[in-house]
Design a protein around this motif. Structure first.
Motif, PDB file in Angstrom:
ATOM      1  N   VAL A  18       0.866  -1.176   0.000  1.00 33.52           N
ATOM      2  CA  VAL A  18       0.000   0.000   0.000  1.00 33.52           C
ATOM      3  C   VAL A  18       0.904   1.227   0.000  1.00 33.52           C
TER       4      VAL A  18
ATOM      5  N   ARG B 194      -0.617   6.823   2.412  1.00 38.91           N
ATOM      6  CA  ARG B 194      -1.952   7.378   2.613  1.00 38.91           C
ATOM      7  C   ARG B 194      -2.969   6.264   2.791  1.00 38.91           C
ATOM      8  N   GLU B 195      -2.888   5.230   1.948  1.00 39.40           N
ATOM      9  CA  GLU B 195      -3.852   4.138   2.043  1.00 39.40           C
ATOM     10  C   GLU B 195      -3.691   3.350   3.330  1.00 39.40           C
TER      11      GLU B 195
ATOM     12  N   CYS C 286      -6.848   1.465   5.308  1.00 34.84           N
ATOM     13  CA  CYS C 286      -7.126   0.143   4.740  1.00 34.84           C
ATOM     14  C   CYS C 286      -7.522  -0.852   5.821  1.00 34.84           C
TER      15      CYS C 286
END
Length: 402
Positions: free
Chosen positions: A254, A257-258, A262
């Motif tokens: 990832v 930011r994700e 997540c």
């Protein structure tokens, strides 16, 4: 149950025979062997970015998840002539010819051997003495939830930036987070491990109470920044590797930011191919950003000058004084929780006073298998309620290295 007749797949111009294609390797997730093979072929570009060109340990589950499995360091003698191998030296002085996947067909062949996970070493086959990857394993103690692990990962991200390094995060496929750091191939295993220890200590300083670099489990709280994954004999599951978990979860790259939003449970063998087609690999540029360890090694020298030494042996901290007992030792991970539950049922008054982090589970690796030891820290339990140990708790034996 035969698992069906063999099928032959053409993968990159090579014929790969899949035996027992219908055998269920993940019974709960209903994943058959053929589907594991197809997954690794579909994700080969990303999987080879993580494991390609590296010696790999084969972790084989011939009868699927939940049945006995074993670690195979030496490449099978019966293998296609297009499978590459390299001799890898272990701390004991022994060597093993390990598989080096380079093509999608190699991954398919490994999956046919029921290698559910990809376990590469942090070196390339053309230079097995100088790692090109520093690995940060954020391992939460029991009771720590995902938001705190993400918070510690954010601190590690800032520390890496301050050290002039780029970190590439991925879910571990279990409870934690891995951060991978590409580095120039200039340093030995011991130097890379010293750098990782310096990083772990700096994260601990900046996130007191949230992160720890304490070597002994009974001293940890929060998220352990496991620098010892950079030792010569260690491997971690690589990016896009399926994990040996009931839901066939995937260790998924990832971006930073994700990572904050997540849900690791959403990343499985069944969902990842669509994600790959939709957005590709967040780690696609990592090989272009190999960094240097100069700053981390300066921090290491500073720590050692200040009395925080023993970076090469992992003995920085002493075991906590206190009542630590062994409650059980089992051969299979699936038996760990039942063993914990049985101990708690037998000793309810003591169990009621435990915090989640007082139950310690150690993975003890032999030459080709794992066993699991359950220890209980009774520091919170009044002396009159402390049960006798199943056997006296001892430090884990040194892991076999070949």
């Amino acid at each position: 149950m035969s698992g069906g007749e063999p099928v032959t797949l053409e993968v990159g111009g090579r014929a790969v025979v899949v035996t027992h294609p219908d055998k269920l390797l993940f019974p709960a997730a209903r994943v058959r062997k053929i589907e594991l093979v197809q997954y690794y072929v579909a994700l080969a570009e990303g999987a080879l970015r993580g494991a390609g060109g590296r010696p790999c340990v084969l972790v084989r589950h011939p009868n699927g998840l939940g049945a006995p499995y074993f670690f195979q360091k030496r490449a099978p003698e019966a293998r296609p002539d297009w499978i590459d191998v390299v001799a890898l030296r272990y701390p004991s002085g022994r060597t093993a010819q390990e598989v080096v996947p380079r093509h999608a067909s190699d991954l398919a062949w490994m999956a046919n051997l029921a290698c559910l996970e990809l376990h590469p070493h942090p070196v390339r086959a053309d230079d097995t003495e100088h790692p090109d990857e520093l690995r940060i394993d954020l391992d939460p103690v029991p009771g720590v939830e995902w938001p705190q692990i993400v918070q510690v990962a954010g601190v590690a991200h800032v520390v890496l930036k301050d050290a002039g390094l780029a970190g590439w995060p991925k879910t571990s496929g279990s409870r934690g987070i891995h951060v991978l750091v590409r580095i120039e191939r200039r340093w030995t295993y011991d130097e890379v491990r010293r750098a990782a220890l310096a990083l772990a200590r700096e994260v601990e300083r900046r996130a007191p109470g949230l992160a720890t670099s304490a070597w002994h489990k009974e001293q940890r709280q929060g998220v352990f920044v496991d620098y010892n994954q950079n030792a010569r004999d260690r491997t971690v599951c690589s990016a896009w590797s399926v994990r040996a978990r009931p839901d066939a979860r995937v260790s998924t790259p990832v971006d930073w930011r994700e990572l904050k939003r997540c849900d690791p449970a959403a990343f499985t063998l069944w969902t990842i191919p669509a994600r790959w087609r939709r957005r590709g690999d967040p780690h696609a540029a990592m090989d272009e950003q190999a960094g240097v360890l100069d700053t981390l090694l300066e921090w290491s020298a500073r720590d050692e000058a200040g009395g925080d030494g023993a970076a090469a042996t992992g003995t920085r901290s002493r075991p906590a004084e206190g009542p630590l007992i062994e409650a059980a030792r089992v051969a299979d991970e699936a038996a760990v929780q039942p063993a914990i539950d049985a101990w708690k049922k037998a000793h309810p008054e003591a169990a009621a006073r435990l915090a989640p982090r007082d139950v310690l589970v150690d993975r003890l690796r032999g030459r080709s298998s794992l066993s699991y030891r359950v220890r209980i820290n009774l520091a919170r339990v009044p002396e009159r309620l402390r049960p006798a140990p199943a056997r006296q708790a001892q430090a884990p034996k040194t892991r076999a290295s070949s």
